[in-house]
Design an enzyme around this catalytic site. Structure first.
Site, PDB file in Angstrom:
ATOM      1  N   ARG A  64      40.959  43.121  46.408  1.00 23.76           N
ATOM      2  CA  ARG A  64      41.697  42.629  45.228  1.00 23.76           C
ATOM      3  C   ARG A  64      43.141  42.308  45.609  1.00 23.76           C
ATOM      4  O   ARG A  64      43.681  41.267  45.232  1.00 23.76           O
ATOM      5  CB  ARG A  64      41.668  43.692  44.117  1.00 23.76           C
ATOM      6  CG  ARG A  64      40.323  43.811  43.419  1.00 23.76           C
ATOM      7  CD  ARG A  64      40.412  44.697  42.197  1.00 23.76           C
ATOM      8  NE  ARG A  64      40.507  46.107  42.511  1.00 23.76           N
ATOM      9  CZ  ARG A  64      39.487  46.965  42.498  1.00 23.76           C
ATOM     10  NH1 ARG A  64      38.271  46.558  42.164  1.00 23.76           N
ATOM     11  NH2 ARG A  64      39.659  48.232  42.798  1.00 23.76           N
ATOM     12  N   ASP A  70      32.016  38.328  42.198  1.00 20.00           N
ATOM     13  CA  ASP A  70      31.767  39.717  42.621  1.00 20.00           C
ATOM     14  C   ASP A  70      30.619  40.295  41.789  1.00 20.00           C
ATOM     15  O   ASP A  70      30.830  41.184  40.950  1.00 20.00           O
ATOM     16  CB  ASP A  70      33.055  40.546  42.449  1.00 20.00           C
ATOM     17  CG  ASP A  70      32.887  41.969  42.967  1.00 20.00           C
ATOM     18  OD1 ASP A  70      31.964  42.205  43.768  1.00 20.00           O
ATOM     19  OD2 ASP A  70      33.684  42.844  42.560  1.00 20.00           O
ATOM     20  N   CYS A 109      27.392  43.206  47.351  1.00 20.30           N
ATOM     21  CA  CYS A 109      27.420  44.644  47.648  1.00 20.30           C
ATOM     22  C   CYS A 109      26.016  45.186  47.900  1.00 20.30           C
ATOM     23  O   CYS A 109      25.807  46.389  47.884  1.00 20.30           O
ATOM     24  CB  CYS A 109      28.131  45.417  46.542  1.00 20.30           C
ATOM     25  SG  CYS A 109      27.389  45.192  44.927  1.00 20.30           S
TER      26      CYS A 109
HETATM   27  C1  SAM Z   1      30.538  44.559  41.118  1.00 22.05           C
HETATM   28  S1  SAM Z   1      31.023  44.614  39.446  1.00 22.05           S
HETATM   29  C2  SAM Z   1      32.533  43.733  39.446  1.00 22.05           C
HETATM   30  C3  SAM Z   1      33.726  44.566  39.817  1.00 22.05           C
HETATM   31  C4  SAM Z   1      35.058  43.883  39.611  1.00 22.05           C
HETATM   32  N1  SAM Z   1      35.165  42.636  40.312  1.00 22.05           N
HETATM   33  C5  SAM Z   1      36.190  44.792  40.014  1.00 22.05           C
HETATM   34  O1  SAM Z   1      36.833  44.532  41.062  1.00 22.05           O
HETATM   35  O2  SAM Z   1      36.478  45.776  39.320  1.00 22.05           O
HETATM   36  C6  SAM Z   1      29.914  43.512  38.661  1.00 22.05           C
HETATM   37  C7  SAM Z   1      30.152  43.300  37.185  1.00 22.05           C
HETATM   38  O3  SAM Z   1      29.308  42.235  36.755  1.00 22.05           O
HETATM   39  C8  SAM Z   1      28.862  42.489  35.423  1.00 22.05           C
HETATM   40  N2  SAM Z   1      27.649  41.658  35.263  1.00 22.05           N
HETATM   41  C9  SAM Z   1      26.405  41.895  35.722  1.00 22.05           C
HETATM   42  N3  SAM Z   1      25.600  40.837  35.472  1.00 22.05           N
HETATM   43  C10 SAM Z   1      26.354  39.902  34.836  1.00 22.05           C
HETATM   44  C11 SAM Z   1      26.108  38.583  34.331  1.00 22.05           C
HETATM   45  N4  SAM Z   1      24.912  38.005  34.482  1.00 22.05           N
HETATM   46  N5  SAM Z   1      27.110  37.918  33.766  1.00 22.05           N
HETATM   47  C12 SAM Z   1      28.348  38.491  33.640  1.00 22.05           C
HETATM   48  N6  SAM Z   1      28.647  39.717  34.110  1.00 22.05           N
HETATM   49  C13 SAM Z   1      27.666  40.420  34.699  1.00 22.05           C
HETATM   50  C14 SAM Z   1      28.666  43.988  35.387  1.00 22.05           C
HETATM   51  O4  SAM Z   1      28.757  44.462  34.062  1.00 22.05           O
HETATM   52  C15 SAM Z   1      29.820  44.472  36.278  1.00 22.05           C
HETATM   53  O5  SAM Z   1      30.954  44.743  35.484  1.00 22.05           O
END
Ligand code: SAM
Length: 383
Positions: free
Chosen positions: A203, A287, A327
Protein backbone atom coordinates in the site's frame (compact mmCIF):
# COMPACT_ATOMS: atom_id res chain seq x y z
CA UNK A 1 10.44 -42.61 12.79
CA UNK A 2 10.71 -41.33 9.18
CA UNK A 3 10.73 -43.46 6.05
CA UNK A 4 13.71 -43.11 3.69
CA UNK A 5 11.56 -40.83 1.49
CA UNK A 6 10.49 -38.87 4.57
CA UNK A 7 14.14 -38.38 5.49
CA UNK A 8 14.94 -37.01 2.02
CA UNK A 9 11.96 -34.66 2.29
CA UNK A 10 13.09 -33.57 5.74
CA UNK A 11 16.58 -32.79 4.38
CA UNK A 12 14.92 -30.23 2.06
CA UNK A 13 14.10 -28.36 5.32
CA UNK A 14 10.39 -28.19 4.69
CA UNK A 15 8.85 -27.75 8.17
CA UNK A 16 6.01 -30.28 7.69
CA UNK A 17 6.18 -34.09 7.67
CA UNK A 18 3.20 -35.88 6.13
CA UNK A 19 1.68 -39.08 7.53
CA UNK A 20 2.82 -41.14 4.51
CA UNK A 21 6.45 -40.27 5.26
CA UNK A 22 6.37 -41.82 8.72
CA UNK A 23 6.99 -45.47 9.56
CA UNK A 24 5.10 -45.32 12.82
CA UNK A 25 3.30 -42.73 14.92
CA UNK A 26 2.26 -43.18 18.50
CA UNK A 27 -1.50 -42.51 18.58
CA UNK A 28 -1.22 -41.23 22.15
CA UNK A 29 1.15 -38.43 21.02
CA UNK A 30 -1.71 -36.16 19.84
CA UNK A 31 -0.68 -32.56 20.51
CA UNK A 32 2.60 -33.64 22.14
CA UNK A 33 6.17 -32.71 21.31
CA UNK A 34 7.89 -35.85 19.98
CA UNK A 35 11.47 -36.88 19.22
CA UNK A 36 11.83 -37.51 15.48
CA UNK A 37 14.21 -40.23 14.33
CA UNK A 38 15.72 -41.24 11.00
CA UNK A 39 15.10 -44.75 9.62
CA UNK A 40 18.35 -45.91 11.29
CA UNK A 41 17.30 -44.50 14.66
CA UNK A 42 19.46 -41.34 14.54
CA UNK A 43 17.78 -38.43 16.38
CA UNK A 44 16.86 -35.62 13.96
CA UNK A 45 15.04 -33.16 16.19
CA UNK A 46 11.67 -32.44 17.79
CA UNK A 47 8.24 -31.67 16.38
CA UNK A 48 4.60 -31.17 17.30
CA UNK A 49 2.64 -34.32 16.55
CA UNK A 50 -0.97 -34.72 15.49
CA UNK A 51 -1.67 -38.30 14.28
CA UNK A 52 -5.16 -37.22 13.16
CA UNK A 53 -3.82 -34.59 10.72
CA UNK A 54 -2.34 -35.25 7.27
CA UNK A 55 0.45 -32.87 8.33
CA UNK A 56 1.42 -35.17 11.18
CA UNK A 57 4.64 -33.51 12.32
CA UNK A 58 5.38 -29.79 12.46
CA UNK A 59 9.06 -29.08 13.00
CA UNK A 60 10.21 -27.25 16.13
CA UNK A 61 13.97 -27.72 16.39
CA UNK A 62 16.89 -29.69 14.94
CA UNK A 63 18.23 -30.10 18.48
CA UNK A 64 16.94 -33.39 19.90
CA UNK A 65 18.12 -32.53 23.43
CA UNK A 66 16.83 -28.97 23.83
CA UNK A 67 14.11 -28.66 26.49
CA UNK A 68 10.99 -27.14 24.90
CA UNK A 69 9.83 -25.21 27.91
CA UNK A 70 8.95 -21.67 28.97
CA UNK A 71 12.49 -20.42 28.22
CA UNK A 72 12.36 -21.91 24.73
CA UNK A 73 9.12 -20.07 23.88
CA UNK A 74 10.26 -16.86 25.61
CA UNK A 75 13.39 -16.87 23.40
CA UNK A 76 11.37 -17.36 20.24
CA UNK A 77 9.06 -14.46 21.15
CA UNK A 78 12.10 -12.23 21.73
CA UNK A 79 13.47 -13.21 18.31
CA UNK A 80 10.12 -12.49 16.64
CA UNK A 81 9.94 -9.07 18.32
CA UNK A 82 13.54 -8.22 17.40
CA UNK A 83 12.90 -9.14 13.74
CA UNK A 84 9.86 -6.81 13.59
CA UNK A 85 11.95 -4.02 15.07
CA UNK A 86 14.32 -4.48 12.14
CA UNK A 87 11.76 -4.64 9.32
CA UNK A 88 8.60 -2.75 10.33
CA UNK A 89 8.53 0.94 9.45
CA UNK A 90 5.85 3.60 9.68
CA UNK A 91 3.16 1.55 11.39
CA UNK A 92 1.99 0.25 14.77
CA UNK A 93 0.08 -2.64 13.17
CA UNK A 94 1.94 -5.70 11.92
CA UNK A 95 2.28 -9.47 12.21
CA UNK A 96 4.26 -10.22 15.33
CA UNK A 97 4.36 -14.02 14.99
CA UNK A 98 3.98 -15.68 11.62
CA UNK A 99 3.64 -19.38 12.33
CA UNK A 100 6.42 -21.66 10.98
CA UNK A 101 8.38 -18.64 9.72
CA UNK A 102 8.93 -17.61 13.37
CA UNK A 103 9.24 -21.11 14.82
CA UNK A 104 5.65 -21.25 16.16
CA UNK A 105 4.01 -23.90 13.94
CA UNK A 106 0.36 -22.95 13.53
CA UNK A 107 0.36 -19.69 15.51
CA UNK A 108 -0.39 -16.25 14.15
CA UNK A 109 -0.22 -13.17 16.33
CA UNK A 110 -1.09 -9.76 14.87
CA UNK A 111 -0.46 -6.51 16.69
CA UNK A 112 -2.82 -3.53 16.41
CA UNK A 113 -1.13 -0.97 18.66
CA UNK A 114 -1.85 -2.13 22.20
CA UNK A 115 -4.10 -5.02 21.11
CA UNK A 116 -2.96 -8.49 20.07
CA UNK A 117 -5.10 -10.83 17.97
CA UNK A 118 -4.13 -14.46 17.69
CA UNK A 119 -5.09 -17.48 15.64
CA UNK A 120 -4.11 -20.93 16.81
CA UNK A 121 -4.14 -23.38 13.90
CA UNK A 122 -2.50 -26.58 15.15
CA UNK A 123 -3.22 -29.00 17.98
CA UNK A 124 0.37 -28.75 19.24
CA UNK A 125 0.36 -24.96 19.56
CA UNK A 126 -3.12 -25.06 21.14
CA UNK A 127 -1.70 -27.15 24.01
CA UNK A 128 1.08 -24.65 24.82
CA UNK A 129 -1.05 -21.58 24.12
CA UNK A 130 -1.74 -20.69 27.79
CA UNK A 131 2.03 -20.45 28.39
CA UNK A 132 2.62 -18.46 25.19
CA UNK A 133 -0.21 -16.09 26.11
CA UNK A 134 1.38 -15.50 29.52
CA UNK A 135 4.74 -14.77 27.86
CA UNK A 136 3.20 -12.42 25.29
CA UNK A 137 1.48 -10.48 28.07
CA UNK A 138 4.78 -10.29 29.96
CA UNK A 139 6.89 -9.21 26.97
CA UNK A 140 4.48 -7.05 24.93
CA UNK A 141 2.16 -5.73 27.70
CA UNK A 142 -0.97 -5.53 25.49
CA UNK A 143 -4.15 -4.00 26.91
CA UNK A 144 -6.16 -6.83 25.33
CA UNK A 145 -5.68 -10.14 23.54
CA UNK A 146 -8.38 -11.50 21.25
CA UNK A 147 -8.57 -15.03 19.78
CA UNK A 148 -9.91 -15.39 16.23
CA UNK A 149 -9.88 -19.18 16.09
CA UNK A 150 -12.36 -19.51 13.25
CA UNK A 151 -10.29 -20.94 10.41
CA UNK A 152 -11.29 -24.10 8.55
CA UNK A 153 -7.69 -25.29 9.13
CA UNK A 154 -8.69 -25.84 12.77
CA UNK A 155 -11.27 -28.41 11.71
CA UNK A 156 -8.49 -30.41 9.96
CA UNK A 157 -6.63 -30.44 13.28
CA UNK A 158 -9.77 -31.51 15.20
CA UNK A 159 -10.09 -28.12 16.93
CA UNK A 160 -13.34 -26.18 17.58
CA UNK A 161 -14.24 -22.79 16.06
CA UNK A 162 -14.20 -19.99 18.64
CA UNK A 163 -13.49 -16.30 19.02
CA UNK A 164 -13.44 -13.74 21.83
CA UNK A 165 -11.45 -11.74 24.33
CA UNK A 166 -8.94 -13.91 26.20
CA UNK A 167 -7.03 -11.24 28.12
CA UNK A 168 -7.54 -7.67 29.36
CA UNK A 169 -10.11 -5.18 28.13
CA UNK A 170 -10.71 -4.03 24.58
CA UNK A 171 -10.66 -0.26 24.00
CA UNK A 172 -13.88 1.18 22.56
CA UNK A 173 -12.14 1.84 19.24
CA UNK A 174 -8.87 0.47 17.91
CA UNK A 175 -7.07 3.00 15.77
CA UNK A 176 -3.91 2.11 13.91
CA UNK A 177 -1.53 4.22 11.90
CA UNK A 178 0.06 3.24 8.59
CA UNK A 179 2.32 5.82 6.99
CA UNK A 180 0.41 9.11 7.18
CA UNK A 181 -3.02 7.40 7.35
CA UNK A 182 -5.14 6.25 10.26
CA UNK A 183 -7.59 3.36 10.26
CA UNK A 184 -10.21 2.03 12.63
CA UNK A 185 -9.91 -1.74 12.94
CA UNK A 186 -12.58 -4.16 14.09
CA UNK A 187 -10.62 -7.09 15.51
CA UNK A 188 -13.71 -9.17 16.32
CA UNK A 189 -15.71 -8.85 13.08
CA UNK A 190 -13.17 -7.65 10.47
CA UNK A 191 -11.68 -9.95 7.81
CA UNK A 192 -8.68 -12.07 8.85
CA UNK A 193 -7.66 -10.64 12.24
CA UNK A 194 -9.18 -7.25 11.35
CA UNK A 195 -6.98 -5.80 8.58
CA UNK A 196 -4.95 -7.03 5.59
CA UNK A 197 -1.60 -6.47 7.25
CA UNK A 198 0.20 -8.47 4.56
CA UNK A 199 -0.39 -5.62 2.06
CA UNK A 200 1.00 -2.82 4.26
CA UNK A 201 4.29 -2.35 2.40
CA UNK A 202 2.54 -2.68 -0.98
CA UNK A 203 0.00 0.00 0.00
CA UNK A 204 2.78 2.44 0.93
CA UNK A 205 4.72 1.56 -2.25
CA UNK A 206 1.62 1.91 -4.49
CA UNK A 207 1.47 5.59 -3.56
CA UNK A 208 4.52 6.10 -5.78
CA UNK A 209 2.47 5.15 -8.86
CA UNK A 210 -0.58 7.25 -7.99
CA UNK A 211 -1.64 10.19 -10.18
CA UNK A 212 -4.80 11.43 -11.91
CA UNK A 213 -7.78 9.04 -11.64
CA UNK A 214 -7.33 5.90 -9.56
CA UNK A 215 -9.54 2.83 -9.27
CA UNK A 216 -9.14 0.68 -6.15
CA UNK A 217 -11.02 -2.56 -6.82
CA UNK A 218 -11.71 -4.97 -3.91
CA UNK A 219 -11.05 -2.06 -1.56
CA UNK A 220 -12.08 -3.56 1.85
CA UNK A 221 -11.82 -0.69 4.35
CA UNK A 222 -9.86 1.60 2.05
CA UNK A 223 -6.27 0.51 2.74
CA UNK A 224 -4.94 1.28 -0.74
CA UNK A 225 -7.45 4.09 -1.45
CA UNK A 226 -6.34 6.18 1.49
CA UNK A 227 -2.64 5.73 0.81
CA UNK A 228 -2.82 6.59 -2.90
CA UNK A 229 -5.27 9.48 -2.44
CA UNK A 230 -2.43 11.78 -1.38
CA UNK A 231 -0.98 11.72 -4.93
CA UNK A 232 -4.23 11.28 -6.91
CA UNK A 233 -6.88 13.68 -8.19
CA UNK A 234 -9.70 11.24 -7.38
CA UNK A 235 -10.04 7.64 -6.25
CA UNK A 236 -12.97 5.32 -6.89
CA UNK A 237 -13.07 2.48 -4.33
CA UNK A 238 -15.21 -0.57 -5.10
CA UNK A 239 -16.09 -3.18 -2.51
CA UNK A 240 -19.08 -5.52 -2.20
CA UNK A 241 -19.25 -5.96 1.57
CA UNK A 242 -21.63 -3.43 3.14
CA UNK A 243 -19.81 -3.57 6.48
CA UNK A 244 -16.46 -2.90 4.78
CA UNK A 245 -17.86 0.06 2.78
CA UNK A 246 -19.31 1.53 5.98
CA UNK A 247 -15.93 1.23 7.68
CA UNK A 248 -14.18 2.61 4.58
CA UNK A 249 -16.34 5.73 4.78
CA UNK A 250 -15.55 6.06 8.50
CA UNK A 251 -11.84 5.80 7.67
CA UNK A 252 -12.22 8.55 5.05
CA UNK A 253 -13.81 10.82 7.68
CA UNK A 254 -11.11 9.90 10.22
CA UNK A 255 -8.47 11.14 7.75
CA UNK A 256 -10.49 14.08 6.42
CA UNK A 257 -10.07 12.53 2.97
CA UNK A 258 -12.53 13.82 0.37
CA UNK A 259 -10.87 12.67 -2.84
CA UNK A 260 -12.01 9.04 -2.37
CA UNK A 261 -15.52 7.91 -3.34
CA UNK A 262 -16.63 4.48 -2.06
CA UNK A 263 -19.12 2.38 -3.99
CA UNK A 264 -20.71 -0.86 -2.91
CA UNK A 265 -20.65 -3.07 -6.02
CA UNK A 266 -19.47 -6.32 -7.50
CA UNK A 267 -16.11 -5.63 -9.15
CA UNK A 268 -16.78 -8.01 -12.06
CA UNK A 269 -20.01 -6.16 -12.99
CA UNK A 270 -18.65 -2.70 -12.28
CA UNK A 271 -15.51 -3.14 -14.44
CA UNK A 272 -17.74 -4.11 -17.38
CA UNK A 273 -19.97 -1.06 -16.83
CA UNK A 274 -17.02 1.32 -16.54
CA UNK A 275 -15.63 -0.03 -19.80
CA UNK A 276 -18.98 0.39 -21.53
CA UNK A 277 -19.19 4.00 -20.31
CA UNK A 278 -15.71 4.67 -21.73
CA UNK A 279 -14.21 5.49 -18.32
CA UNK A 280 -10.42 5.67 -18.08
CA UNK A 281 -7.97 5.60 -15.17
CA UNK A 282 -4.27 6.30 -14.62
CA UNK A 283 -3.79 3.71 -11.87
CA UNK A 284 -5.87 0.61 -11.17
CA UNK A 285 -5.36 -1.61 -8.14
CA UNK A 286 -6.78 -5.13 -8.17
CA UNK A 287 -6.56 -6.91 -4.81
CA UNK A 288 -9.16 -9.69 -4.95
CA UNK A 289 -9.76 -12.39 -2.32
CA UNK A 290 -8.12 -15.80 -2.92
CA UNK A 291 -10.00 -17.20 -5.92
CA UNK A 292 -8.35 -20.66 -5.57
CA UNK A 293 -8.49 -22.19 -2.11
CA UNK A 294 -7.83 -25.76 -3.33
CA UNK A 295 -6.44 -27.40 -6.47
CA UNK A 296 -9.93 -28.09 -7.84
CA UNK A 297 -10.59 -24.32 -7.98
CA UNK A 298 -7.51 -23.37 -10.04
CA UNK A 299 -9.28 -23.44 -13.44
CA UNK A 300 -12.14 -21.18 -12.32
CA UNK A 301 -9.71 -18.94 -10.46
CA UNK A 302 -7.62 -18.62 -13.65
CA UNK A 303 -10.71 -17.40 -15.51
CA UNK A 304 -11.57 -14.94 -12.71
CA UNK A 305 -8.07 -13.45 -12.57
CA UNK A 306 -7.88 -13.20 -16.37
CA UNK A 307 -11.25 -11.44 -16.51
CA UNK A 308 -10.45 -8.71 -13.97
CA UNK A 309 -6.94 -8.14 -15.34
CA UNK A 310 -8.18 -7.95 -18.91
CA UNK A 311 -10.79 -5.35 -17.96
CA UNK A 312 -8.28 -3.50 -15.81
CA UNK A 313 -5.81 -3.20 -18.70
CA UNK A 314 -8.55 -1.94 -21.06
CA UNK A 315 -9.60 0.72 -18.55
CA UNK A 316 -6.14 2.30 -18.36
CA UNK A 317 -4.98 5.40 -20.22
CA UNK A 318 -1.73 4.97 -22.19
CA UNK A 319 1.08 5.08 -19.63
CA UNK A 320 -1.38 3.95 -16.94
CA UNK A 321 -0.31 1.44 -14.30
CA UNK A 322 -2.02 -1.75 -13.15
CA UNK A 323 -1.11 -3.01 -9.69
CA UNK A 324 -2.47 -6.52 -9.60
CA UNK A 325 -2.41 -9.01 -6.74
CA UNK A 326 -3.18 -12.62 -5.98
CA UNK A 327 -3.12 -14.07 -2.47
CA UNK A 328 -3.82 -17.66 -3.58
CA UNK A 329 -0.75 -19.76 -2.81
CA UNK A 330 -1.90 -22.20 -5.51
CA UNK A 331 -1.68 -19.50 -8.18
CA UNK A 332 2.11 -19.53 -8.34
CA UNK A 333 4.17 -16.66 -9.71
CA UNK A 334 4.53 -18.63 -12.95
CA UNK A 335 0.77 -19.20 -13.28
CA UNK A 336 0.04 -15.58 -12.41
CA UNK A 337 2.55 -14.46 -15.05
CA UNK A 338 0.82 -16.68 -17.62
CA UNK A 339 -2.61 -15.26 -16.66
CA UNK A 340 -1.30 -11.70 -17.06
CA UNK A 341 0.18 -12.57 -20.46
CA UNK A 342 -3.21 -13.93 -21.57
CA UNK A 343 -4.97 -10.83 -20.25
CA UNK A 344 -2.58 -8.54 -22.14
CA UNK A 345 -3.04 -10.55 -25.36
CA UNK A 346 -6.86 -10.59 -25.05
CA UNK A 347 -6.97 -6.88 -24.17
CA UNK A 348 -4.94 -6.17 -27.35
CA UNK A 349 -2.60 -3.96 -25.34
CA UNK A 350 1.19 -3.91 -25.14
CA UNK A 351 2.07 -4.20 -21.49
CA UNK A 352 5.39 -3.56 -19.79
CA UNK A 353 6.45 -5.34 -16.62
CA UNK A 354 7.56 -2.86 -13.95
CA UNK A 355 7.95 -4.64 -10.60
CA UNK A 356 7.02 -7.80 -8.74
CA UNK A 357 6.61 -8.00 -4.98
CA UNK A 358 5.40 -10.33 -2.23
CA UNK A 359 3.79 -9.84 1.18
CA UNK A 360 5.16 -7.38 3.78
CA UNK A 361 8.36 -8.53 5.46
CA UNK A 362 6.69 -9.08 8.83
CA UNK A 363 5.02 -12.09 7.11
CA UNK A 364 8.41 -13.71 6.38
CA UNK A 365 8.99 -16.02 3.45
CA UNK A 366 11.09 -19.07 4.36
CA UNK A 367 12.92 -20.31 1.28
CA UNK A 368 12.41 -23.99 2.09
CA UNK A 369 8.71 -23.51 2.93
CA UNK A 370 7.17 -22.47 -0.40
CA UNK A 371 3.72 -22.15 1.15
CA UNK A 372 5.03 -19.15 3.11
CA UNK A 373 5.30 -17.08 -0.10
CA UNK A 374 1.66 -16.69 -1.03
CA UNK A 375 1.07 -13.06 -2.00
CA UNK A 376 1.97 -11.76 -5.45
CA UNK A 377 1.77 -8.07 -6.28
CA UNK A 378 2.81 -7.02 -9.78
CA UNK A 379 3.02 -3.56 -11.32
CA UNK A 380 2.47 -3.33 -15.10
CA UNK A 381 2.38 -0.36 -17.45
CA UNK A 382 0.17 -0.12 -20.47
CA UNK A 383 1.96 1.37 -23.47
C1 SAM B 1 -7.89 -9.10 -0.26
S1 SAM B 1 -9.23 -8.13 0.29
C2 SAM B 1 -8.73 -6.51 -0.13
C3 SAM B 1 -7.84 -5.86 0.89
C4 SAM B 1 -7.59 -4.39 0.65
N1 SAM B 1 -7.04 -4.11 -0.64
C5 SAM B 1 -6.68 -3.82 1.72
O1 SAM B 1 -5.50 -3.52 1.41
O2 SAM B 1 -7.10 -3.66 2.87
C6 SAM B 1 -10.49 -8.48 -0.86
C7 SAM B 1 -11.78 -7.70 -0.67
O3 SAM B 1 -12.61 -7.95 -1.79
C8 SAM B 1 -13.98 -7.98 -1.38
N2 SAM B 1 -14.68 -8.72 -2.45
C9 SAM B 1 -14.72 -10.05 -2.66
N3 SAM B 1 -15.37 -10.33 -3.81
C10 SAM B 1 -15.76 -9.14 -4.34
C11 SAM B 1 -16.46 -8.75 -5.53
N4 SAM B 1 -16.85 -9.66 -6.43
N5 SAM B 1 -16.66 -7.45 -5.76
C12 SAM B 1 -16.23 -6.51 -4.87
N6 SAM B 1 -15.56 -6.81 -3.74
C13 SAM B 1 -15.32 -8.11 -3.48
C14 SAM B 1 -13.92 -8.64 -0.02
O4 SAM B 1 -15.05 -8.27 0.75
C15 SAM B 1 -12.61 -8.08 0.55
O5 SAM B 1 -12.87 -6.90 1.28
Amino acid sequence: MLTAKGERWHRSRHPWIYRDDLQAVDGSAAGQIVQVKAADGRPLGQAFCNPASKITLRWLTDNAEEPIDRNFWAGRIQQALAFRQRVVRDSNAYRLISSEADGFPGLIVDRYGEVLVLQSLSLGIEKVLPMILELLVEQVRPCAVVARNESSIRALEGLPQEKGLIHGKLPERIEIQEGKCRFWVDVLEGHKTGFYLDQRENRLWAKGYARGRVLDAFAYQGGFSLQVAENAEEVLAIEDSAAAVERLNENLRLNGQVRVKAERANVFDRLRELEKQGDKFDLIILDPPAFAKNRGEIRDAWRGYREINLRGLRLLNPGGVLITCSCSYLITEEIFGEILREASRDAHRTVRFLESRAQSRDHPVVLTHPESRYLKCVALEVV
